[in-house]
Structures are given as C-alpha cells and as structure tokens.
Design a protein around this motif. Structure first.
Motif, mmCIF file in Angstrom:
data_model
loop_
_atom_site.group_PDB
_atom_site.id
_atom_site.type_symbol
_atom_site.label_atom_id
_atom_site.label_comp_id
_atom_site.label_asym_id
_atom_site.label_seq_id
_atom_site.Cartn_x
_atom_site.Cartn_y
_atom_site.Cartn_z
ATOM 1 N N ARG A 142 -7.283 11.614 0.879
ATOM 2 C CA ARG A 142 -8.113 11.224 2.031
ATOM 3 C C ARG A 142 -7.730 9.859 2.569
ATOM 4 N N VAL A 143 -7.572 8.884 1.676
ATOM 5 C CA VAL A 143 -7.257 7.543 2.193
ATOM 6 C C VAL A 143 -5.863 7.513 2.805
ATOM 7 N N LEU A 144 -5.001 8.420 2.352
ATOM 8 C CA LEU A 144 -3.659 8.445 2.918
ATOM 9 C C LEU A 144 -3.579 9.370 4.121
ATOM 10 N N PHE B 65 -9.753 11.583 -3.282
ATOM 11 C CA PHE B 65 -9.766 10.206 -2.776
ATOM 12 C C PHE B 65 -8.403 9.784 -2.223
ATOM 13 N N ARG C 261 -5.573 12.727 -10.494
ATOM 14 C CA ARG C 261 -5.881 11.972 -9.277
ATOM 15 C C ARG C 261 -4.628 11.279 -8.760
ATOM 16 N N ALA C 262 -3.850 10.742 -9.707
ATOM 17 C CA ALA C 262 -2.608 10.091 -9.294
ATOM 18 C C ALA C 262 -1.608 11.120 -8.771
ATOM 19 N N THR D 80 -1.551 12.693 -4.738
ATOM 20 C CA THR D 80 -0.862 12.141 -3.574
ATOM 21 C C THR D 80 0.647 12.385 -3.653
ATOM 22 N N GLY E 167 2.407 6.021 -8.460
ATOM 23 C CA GLY E 167 1.027 6.074 -8.914
ATOM 24 C C GLY E 167 0.853 5.349 -10.235
ATOM 25 N N VAL F 146 0.835 -1.201 0.000
ATOM 26 C CA VAL F 146 0.000 0.000 0.000
ATOM 27 C C VAL F 146 0.873 1.255 0.000
ATOM 28 N N ARG G 119 2.416 1.850 -3.430
ATOM 29 C CA ARG G 119 1.512 2.456 -4.402
ATOM 30 C C ARG G 119 1.222 3.917 -4.085
ATOM 31 N N LYS G 120 1.441 4.302 -2.845
ATOM 32 C CA LYS G 120 1.310 5.717 -2.505
ATOM 33 C C LYS G 120 2.413 6.514 -3.209
#
Lengths: 317, 316
Positions: free
Chosen positions: B167-169, B164, B215-216, B219, B145, B138, B141-142
């Motif tokens: 937020r998830v990170l 997204f 989006r990628a 992060t 991307g 995980v 992948r952070k």
C-alpha cells in the motif's frame, strides 16, 4: 546432635517464628495510615455524591424532571412567569463551548505533538516542550481576562473585524482552546513517543516514507492514548468555570451564533452561588441539579473514554 | 516439516540439497551434506565430500569497499570490504558489539534513522552506490527488505500487516492476491488464512516473526536482511524460519546476522566473521571483518586463528 531426624541438609533447625520488632510495628502503623488516607478519599467522594443527590432529589420534587431535561428556556432566577427550568440551553451551551475549544485545540495540539515527537530536533524539543507546559500553568482567571480584554476587543473586533458582543462564545471558546491545548499536546506527545522504535523501523524497512510511517503506523498505534488525552481535555473544557464566566457572559443560549453570549453549567453554578439567593429556595436547589447534570455528563464521557482506550489499547512488550 | 522431530534433519538436508543442486525442494534422504557436522567441535575431516562448494562466480548483489560507520565521532565498523553474492545466504557472525548489526543496517540505509550515524566508503548494490547523493533511501528499502531481531508486527490485522508495504508503495494488483502470495511464500498461509482480519498480536512469537518475513516479501524485494531473526524464538520456530530461508534463496539474496554458530553453519553459503578490535591509543572498540569465505571453509578450516577460536567456542 543426631542428624537422622533433621530435614535433609542437616545443620541446626532455623528459627522462623515471627518476632515483633520496632520495625515491624512501624510497618503496621504505616499500613493503617495508608488505609486511612485511601478511606478518606473514598468517603469524600461518597459524601459529595450523597449531598448532591439529596439536594437534587429535593429540586425534582419542586420541578418536573421532564420540564428540566426537555425545556428550552433556562431562566431560573427570573421572577414570576418568566421563571423557567429548561436545562437544554445550558447543556448545549456547555457542549458548544467545549466544541469550539476542541476545534482550536485538537489540530494545534495534535500538530504540535506530531512535530515534537517525530520531527523536532532535540534542541527544538528542549525549548518547545517546557513552553507548552508553561501554558498549562497559566491560571484560568488570567486566560478569562485575556479573552475579555484582548481576544474580544483586539483580535475579534479589531483585527478580524467580527461584530461580536462583549461577552461571546467565540472568545470564550478560543480561550478554552488555549486552556486545553497543552493537555492535548503533551498527552499525545507522550503516546506517540511511547510507540516502540521497532515499529517505526519495521515500517521504514518496508520502504515507507516518513509521513507514511507517522500517519499509518505511529499515529494509529498511539491512538488510544491520544483519544484518552482528548477526552481528558474535553472534560476539562466541559467543567471549566472561570473562563466562561468572565468571557462567555451570563445568558443561557440555545443558539449557535458564536458572536452571542453563551453560558455553561459550571459558570451558571458559580454565578448563582455567589448571588443573593435564599438557601433551600428552588433557585438555590438549581445549583445542585445542574451540578448533578454536569457530574453525570463527565462520568459518561469518562466511561466512553475508558471503553475506547480498552478497545484500542495495544500492549507492547 | 511441521513436526518437532524432523527439524534438525530437514534444515541440514535443505542446505546440502541446496548446495548440491543449486535450488529446488528437499529430496528425502539426501543427507550427504555437512550442514550440521561442521558445527563447533566436530572433526573437519568429516566435512566436504558430497557437498558442492558454493561457486564464487555468482554475480555480487553488494560490493562493499572500505566501509566505515561512525556514531558521532565513535568508529563502529572499520574498513569492511567484501562482496555479497546473489541468491545466497550470507551469515554475519561474531561476538556482541563487533558491528554486525551496524553493518547490516548500512546495507539498506537503516542507519539513516540514527541522526549521529555517518558512513564512508562505498556500498554498491548491483553496481549502484547506495550512498550517492541522488539515491532515495526509501526506494533502497523497497528493494532491500529487513527483518529484525524482535518480531515487530504493526498493531493491525494480519492482512493489514502484509498489505502495508504494497500500500505505501502504491503497488498495483489485487491486494487479496498479494497478501495471499506473501503469506504462502512466508509459509504462514495455512495457519492464518481463516483469521486474516484478526490482530497480529494474537499470534505466537514464531508466527509473528514469519509474518514479518512475509511482510517483507510482499513488496517483492531483491534482498532480505535479517538481524538475528530467530534469537527470540524457540527451536521449532527457529527451524521453520531456517526452512523458509532455504525456500526463499531461490529468488532473493539473504544476509543474516546470527549469534548461533550452528545456525550459521546450517543455513549459510558464505560467512563473514566480525571481531572487536580495541584501538590501543584511544581504547575505543570497533568492529572489523577478520575473515570472509565459504561457510564450510570458515567453520572447518579457517585461515585466521581468531576465527578458529570463535567458531570452535574457545572465545566469545
């Protein structure tokens, strides 16, 4: 043949006139048969609605509509002064039992659907899914007697030590939950699995963990299908007759104590219809009034679900 | 660079300017490069000259050694070893079924999602083995991307799509700012700033793909892997995405799988050519890297005849 007058491309002019063959006649016959099949189902629906409406109108010529809709005492079969046509206890009993069923079936059903669709190994899935479908195949009368002879005396009174009446909402509600659990689980499982893998990959590719992918992407994307399943399950519970008739008892109850006996509309109809009442008496007509009420409730629920599904539906190419 | 007619020039300019100056915006009229002229069928002698060769001394972001990827017991990618340089665009080319996608997905452990996939050999990312047992996929992948072949926006608003990842990170900071920055970097801000709350499915395919890139980017990844990002798009959208890649490589390393020779020639600094190898004993097919070099060299003077056959369009 001189080609000058022919259309471009030359060659003999093809014959395109329609010819009647046995095959084309057969096709027409099949078309008619299919139309008749569709017509019969439409006519049946119309017939049911009309007969229901006629008897219901007759009922309301004898009982005031407000007395029916707003009254809080439902004793249409009692004699003399005790007779009362307030349908609220039946409606609330129906909704109450449905709510109990959903309280059981929603967490269990959604939980097993998420497990099946997202976590289960193919082997586990091959075992669990057929068992769930088997559960859906259990006749409701069996479930009703299971509630009456096992859930109430053994589980509720015995193991859990709850002082319930022999007919009670709790056991009927639990049995209703078991009844609609497969509907919730299989439809939610189908919707979850219909979410394209590309969405999952996209979320994983952004560094989301498995629970985040499931809860924030897959579940919301499947929501319309899941809600449609829940509504279908609720309709099933609202209209369920036998389980409530056998395990829920026969008193229309406006309370909320699940240890007491409750009745829903369908069970009332079944109970009254097999009883000893004169045709065209007002007791007889209550069957149709209650039937119409049930019909309208289910219709409203379906309309809501259709609107909901349309609003949240996602079309994936 | 929003007009149709400017498209092909702007991308080749972008490449040549990038190669010559190392970074920076595209100066008008600097069309000295060979971004387009190195395409199949052109005279190799016309290339070279004004374009500085991508220097090979940039530090590697990935070092891949003896990488094998299998699905079950079936070998998909065999013995791949090369280094991917930082802040460059590396193109992976080759015919279908030669393992490009499998390979690129092994760079951020997306293959973990396929239960039967196994990897041996090593992929070191800034010196760290991505497949070491203590590495959390995980977190990988952070940092690395991915953009996929088909645009795959979530069925949410444009804003929520971008938000997204952050937020998830659990990223800190003002989400509005994060979203705006990502959309600006994705060259999408001006087109969508007035409809951030509308569903991303209402966008065109090209916009959706740029949304997925934005989006990628949200992060702040260090590498972006692109698996045929433009294959489902029209030429105008493709051009915008290529322009975007030039802007992005100032800050991130990009690895791109493409079936489009011209695209590989236009955008990339380095090119790896994959080919299908048929095992004579078993008849199994797997992918291997035949040649990895500067893009210019691969397209104008390949050292392997299979590469030459492919880039000149004689095979594949």
């Amino acid at each position: 043949m001189e080609a000058a007058s022919d259309p471009p491309g030359g060659g003999p002019r093809p014959n395109l006139t329609r010819v009647r063959t046995p095959r084309s006649v057969g096709e027409s016959a099949i078309k008619v048969l299919l139309f008749v099949a569709a017509l019969i189902s439409v006519a049946t629906t119309v017939g049911i609605v009309v007969s229901l409406a006629a008897e219901t109108i007759e009922f309301f010529s004898q009982v005031g509509i407000f007395e029916y809709l707003l009254g809080t005492k439902w004793t249409p079969l009692a004699g003399g002064d005790q007779k009362s046509f307030g349908v609220l206890p039946l409606i609330s009993g129906t909704l109450y039992l449905t709510a109990l069923g959903l309280i059981v079936a929603v967490p269990l059903g959604l939980g097993s659907a998420v497990y099946l669709a997202e976590y289960a190994s193919p082997r586990a899935r091959r075992v669990i899914k057929p068992v769930l479908e088997l559960l859906a195949g259990i006749p409701t009368i069996v479930l009703g007697y299971f509630a009456l002879t096992f859930i109430t005396p053994v589980l509720l009174q015995g193991i859990l030590g709850i002082e319930v009446q022999i007919f009670n909402a709790l056991s009927a509600g639990l049995a209703l939950g078991v009844l609609i659990l497969p509907v919730v689980a299989t439809l939610a499982d189908d919707s979850l699995r219909a979410v394209p893998a590309s969405l999952r990959e996209g979320a994983f590719g952004l560094g989301a963990s498995k629970p985040q992918v499931v809860l924030r992407v897959v579940f919301p994307a499947a929501l319309s299908g899941i809600v449609a399943g829940l509504v279908l399950a609720a309709s099933r519970a609202i209209g369920e007759t036998v389980v409530v008739l056998v395990a829920g008892g026969a008193s229309a109850n406006l309370g909320i104590d699940p240890r007491e006996s409750f009745q829903n509309m369908a069970a009332f109809i079944a109970q009254t219809a097999r009883g000893d009442i004169a045709a065209q008496s007002v007791e007889f007509l209550t069957i149709f009034a209650v039937g119409t009420t049930l019909f309208v409730m289910t219709l409203i629920l379906n309309a809501i679900s259709i609107r909901f599904v349309r609003r949240f539906q996602q079309v994936y190419e | 660079m929003k007009q149709v007619t400017e498209r092909p020039e702007s991308s080749s300019e972008g490449r040549s300017a990038e190669s010559a100056a190392g970074a920076g915006p595209v100066p008008a009229g600097t069309q000295t490069g060979n971004g387009r002229t190195t395409g199949p069928g052109t005279d190799p002698a016309a290339a070279g000259g004004g374009t500085a060769k991508p220097s090979l001394d940039t530090p590697p972001v990935f070092e891949i050694e003896n990488l094998n990827v299998r699905y079950g017991d079936k070998l998909a990618v065999h013995d791949v070893s090369f280094g991917i340089e930082e802040r460059r665009i590396t193109a992976l080319i080759g015919a279908s079924g030669c393992g490009k996608s499998t390979f690129i997905r092994s760079l951020n452990r997306m293959n973990d999602l396929i239960p039967s996939a196994t990897v041996d050999g090593s992929v070191r990312y800034h010196g760290q083995d991505l497949y070491a047992s203590e590495v959390d996929a995980v977190l990988v992948r952070k940092r690395i991307g991915m953009v996929f072949q088909k645009p795959n926006p979530f069925p949410k608003s444009i804003y929520d799509n971008i938000a997204f990842g952050p937020r998830v990170l659990g990223m800190d900071g003002d989400m509005d700012e994060i979203v705006e920055r990502a959309l600006r970097r994705g060259a999408l801000w001006d087109e969508v700033k007035d409809r951030l709350k509308t569903n991303a499915f209402g966008m065109s395919g090209g916009q959706q793909q740029r949304l997925c890139i934005a989006r990628a980017l949200a992060t702040d990844p260090d590498v972006i892997l692109m698996d045929e990002p433009a294959s489902a798009l029209d030429p105008i959208s493709t051009g915008r995405i290529e322009d975007l890649m030039f802007e992005l490589k100032e800050r991130v390393s990009i690895v791109i799988v493409t079936h489009n020779m011209q695209q590989a020639a236009r955008v990339s600094d380095m090119t790896a050519f994959f080919t299908v190898v048929v095992d004579e004993a078993s008849g199994h097919r797997h992918g291997e890297v035949v040649e990895y070099d500067e893009t210019e060299k691969v397209f104008t003077n390949p050292s392997d005849e299979r590469t030459e056959a492919y880039v000149t369009g004689r095979v594949g």
